[in-house]
Design an enzyme around this catalytic site. Structure first.
Site, PDB file in Angstrom:
ATOM      1  N   GLY A 195     -39.103 -45.302 -16.293  1.00 52.56           N
ATOM      2  CA  GLY A 195     -38.962 -47.014 -16.799  1.00 52.56           C
ATOM      3  C   GLY A 195     -38.392 -47.821 -15.073  1.00 52.56           C
ATOM      4  CB  ILE A 241     -36.451 -44.846 -19.539  1.00 51.28           C
ATOM      5  CG1 ILE A 241     -34.776 -44.340 -19.597  1.00 51.28           C
ATOM      6  CG2 ILE A 241     -36.752 -45.163 -20.950  1.00 51.28           C
ATOM      7  CD1 ILE A 241     -35.027 -46.007 -18.322  1.00 51.28           C
ATOM      8  N   GLY A 242     -35.520 -40.879 -19.705  1.00 52.13           N
ATOM      9  CA  GLY A 242     -35.747 -39.516 -18.937  1.00 52.13           C
ATOM     10  C   GLY A 242     -33.833 -39.225 -18.513  1.00 52.13           C
ATOM     11  N   GLY A 275     -26.301 -44.823 -15.210  1.00 55.48           N
ATOM     12  CA  GLY A 275     -27.825 -44.978 -14.943  1.00 55.48           C
ATOM     13  C   GLY A 275     -28.416 -46.009 -13.292  1.00 55.48           C
ATOM     14  CD  GLU A 276     -29.798 -50.190 -13.614  1.00 54.96           C
ATOM     15  OE1 GLU A 276     -30.216 -51.345 -12.814  1.00 54.96           O
ATOM     16  OE2 GLU A 276     -29.267 -49.943 -14.892  1.00 54.96           O
ATOM     17  CB  THR A 318     -27.710 -35.566 -18.700  1.00 57.24           C
ATOM     18  OG1 THR A 318     -26.739 -36.552 -19.654  1.00 57.24           O
ATOM     19  CG2 THR A 318     -28.511 -34.729 -18.828  1.00 57.24           C
TER      20      THR A 318
END
Length: 713
Positions: free
Chosen positions: A245, A471-472, A670-671, A600
């Site tokens: 996404g 979203i993965g 995530g970012e 992950t």
């Protein structure tokens, strides 16, 4: 793992241990179905028709020939589409983007504007009919030219202050021993996730159901309910598997079009966007022009910091790319000024894209800090250390934790930074000039209210239900580990169901807040369930269920500055005869809270760093002034880093950094991995060649022009 201690059984914590994705087997075997693959009886297919002019009005739509084509069921356009409610403020604090409020008037706001939806029995019939539809326009002159010297730019007060300032900036600049005043630019960039946007809408017993690919089922429910004047309880959105996404998969034209068609035809309708359509309909990262002025004492301590950011937005909706946000957090100065401005153009509306604001903003800020270090004769890490703030430079709030120094120290040790010759252009290996660079990283760490349902089943297992979106990122697996620890059991005893709005409101997968927000809700529900089970209550066949709501609990987070931090390191090789730039190795060390699943989490961080390589060297969407559209609006024309562009030596790791105010200690990964990565590469290119590149991407032609002393193109 369980171990017996006398008569007591203890459970080894699952959080912090590497765990393969719980849905991994389903994905690699094809059992996991994505939104565009799920079968429905009596399914019809919609295909969007997009404008061929960049500005104007629709004069007429010739529907009759298309309606006579095989399989065509209807053609929706501004003359016959259902009316929508558009006067509301959505989840993100803004009115809906008119791009998504389909077919409500005859205006065309940009090339690729949705003007009609053709619905047919098959996707092939819908596409053929859509390509045959003739639309007549009254064309008007358009303006798509973004530049730093636009005189019509303006500040927008919204979810964050447009301007933040303290001190006398000009006086401090004048009194500085060393000063810098430079312009940095980043181009238009696109999300390019693997799975395109897709949605199927149907009415079932008076209730609207949408099977979608999105970053938050609750988000889509809220927006669709308002648009179609429905009670939220009358809308159900499911989004079990999402193929990426990056900020793009919110409420878009495909969901609205599918609902419109399903309402008119009284049967399920699916709308899937093509890759080319996504380039004009699903948002992108705006190009930016950023001016940074720095003033420092002779020892490198900042007296003045100014960061001014300009981005484009569409003529119908306002979106701010908050590039100055990193400067409001990273470094303090006696005088401090940050500002955001936007300019309206006849282009699609930009949107959030992985590390919005921070990714392009950190390129400018961290490049400028590197230039200042050169001017001061200081090591880039040492300069940053000397300007570490005690509190938020703009907010004045204390930091909940700021382990950036630990990232510098560990990253420098592992990268071999101490052995670096600071002089540029002195290392050579055959035809290659070699250089190393670094940059700092930060990204906000927040949480949103969420609800979760946890059930103790009669067979001794547990079921967790929450409207989360994976979203993965591996969020589904992380929640299994978190729930297992909260329930004092093992991961194999926990089933997590996500992506269904019927599970109750939950935070979106965005802003690096998803897993943290959902974990809070799951932990709260699990804690209450354990208390009930501790009373020795027998579990009935239907189980014992507890629901949590963290709305009140997360409110206290606003009292401190909360961020993940990191230090990025890169080594590059540059051939100044061909202009080729190769990244040879990268290292990122992060302070990103408690790491729930190292497997992950490392995947997320390395993925962000690879995107930083792509941002630095490859990604650039270019607009044609004549048409107002993009050249090469597909994955052949829009270049992203591929296997051949990524070094085998790319590593991400972290320092111990749990958030004391979070039930699990999570911040978010995530970012932050993309933040600063492009600057580290650009700084390494300077160290290799002695030439600064302030405009991304660093294309071969720009390397050649710089080597020849020519201005950038």
């Amino acid at each position: 793992m369980t171990t017996a201690t006398g008569t007591r059984t203890t459970v080894q914590g699952a959080v912090g241990t590497a765990h393969t994705r719980v849905e991994g087997r389903d994905k690699v075997t094809g059992a996991a179905r994505y939104a565009g693959e799920i079968p429905f009886a009596d399914l019809a297919h919609g295909w969007l028709v997009l404008s061929t002019v960049a500005r104007g009005r629709i004069r007429s739509v010739e529907t009759a020939p298309v309606l006579a084509m095989p399989g065509v069921l209807t053609v929706l356009h501004h003359g016959n589409a259902p009316r929508l409610e558009t006067d509301f403020i959505g989840l993100l604090g803004t009115p809906p983007d008119p791009t998504c409020t389909l077919f409500q008037n005859d205006r065309v706001a940009h090339l690729g504007w949705p003007v009609a939806l053709v619905v047919a029995e098959t996707s092939e019939q819908a596409r053929e009919a859509a390509e045959a539809l003739v639309v007549h326009y009254e064309q008007e002159p358009h303006d798509t030219e973004f530049s730093a010297d636009r005189t019509d730019a303006y500040a927008l007060e919204g979810h964050m202050p447009a301007v933040v300032e303290k001190g006398d900036l000009e006086a401090e600049l004048a009194a500085s021993a060393v000063a810098l005043d430079q312009q940095y630019t980043t181009p238009e960039e696109h999300h390019s996730m693997m799975e395109p946007h897709a949605a199927t809408a149907l009415w079932d017993g008076g209730r609207l159901e949408v099977v979608d690919s999105n970053q938050g089922a609750s988000w889509v429910v809220g927006e669709l309910a308002k648009l179609f004047s429905l009670d939220p309880s009358a809308v159900r959105v499911r989004s079990e598997h999402v193929g990426g996404g990056f900020g793009s998969k919110g409420v878009r034209v495909h969901q609205v079009g599918a609902v419109m068609a399903a309402t008119v035809l009284h049967r399920p309708v699916r709308v899937v966007l093509t890759r080319r359509q996504m380039f004009s309909l699903t948002g992108y990262r705006s190009p930016t022009a950023q001016r940074i002025r720095l003033g420092a004492d002779a020892d490198g301590r900042l007296r003045a910091l100014e960061h001014l950011s300009l981005n484009q937005t569409s003529s119908v909706h306002e979106f701010v790319e908050s590039c100055a946000a990193p400067s409001r957090v990273m470094y303090d100065a006696d005088a401090h000024r940050t500002a955001h401005r936007i300019v309206r153009l006849d282009v699609p509306t930009p949107t959030f894209m992985r590390a919005p604001g921070e990714a392009p903003g950190s390129f400018a800020l961290e490049s400028a800090l590197d230039e200042l270090a050169e001017k001061c004769g200081l090591d880039p890490i040492e300069l940053r250390r000397r300007n570490e703030p005690e509190r938020g430079p703009a907010s004045g709030l204390p930091f909940s934790g700021r382990n950036l120094e630990a990232c510098f120290r560990e990253g420098a040790r592992r990268f071999g930074w101490a052995d670096r010759d600071p002089r540029p252009g002195v290392r050579r290996e055959g035809r290659w000039l070699l250089g190393t660079g670094m940059a700092a990283a930060s990204f906000p760490s927040g949480a949103g209210p969420s609800t979760a349902i946890v059930t103790a089943e009669a067979d001794g297992t547990f079921t967790v239900r929450i409207a989360a979106a994976d979203i993965g990122t591996g969020a589904r697996t992380a929640l299994v580990l978190i729930a297992a620890d909260a329930l004092a059991t093992t991961p194999d005893k926990v089933r997590v169901r996500i992506g269904d709005s019927d599970f109750g409101p939950a935070m979106i997968a965005g802003g690096s807040m998803g897993t943290r927000s959902w974990a809070w809700a799951v932990t709260a529900a699990a804690g209450e369930l354990r208390e009930r089970l501790a009373l020795g209550t027998d579990i009935p066949p239907e189980g014992i269920t507890v629901r949590s709501d963290t709305t009140e609990a997360v409110g206290a987070l606003a009292r401190k500055e909360r961020h993940s931090f990191g230090a990025q390191f890169a080594e590059v090789a540059v051939d100044v005869t061909t202009g080729e730039v190769r990244v040879r190795r990268m290292l990122g060390i992060f302070a990103a809270g408690k790491i729930v699943n190292p497997l992950t989490a490392r995947n997320q961080l390395v993925g962000g760093m690879i995107w930083g390589i792509s941002m630095a060297l490859h990604e650039e969407a270019v607009r044609d002034r004549a048409s107002g559209g993009l050249y090469g609006a597909d994955l052949a024309g829009y270049h992203v880093a591929t296997h051949a562009d990524v070094p085998p030596l790319i590593e991400a790791d972290w320092v111990d950094d749990p958030d004391p105010d979070d039930p699990v200690g999570i911040k978010g990964v995530g970012e932050v991995g993309i933040v600063g990565a492009a600057a580290a590469v650009a700084n390494a290119v300077w160290h290799a060649t002695g030439v600064r590149h302030r405009h991304l991407p660093i294309r071969p032609d720009r390397v050649l022009q710089a080597a020849a002393g020519e201005p950038h193109a």
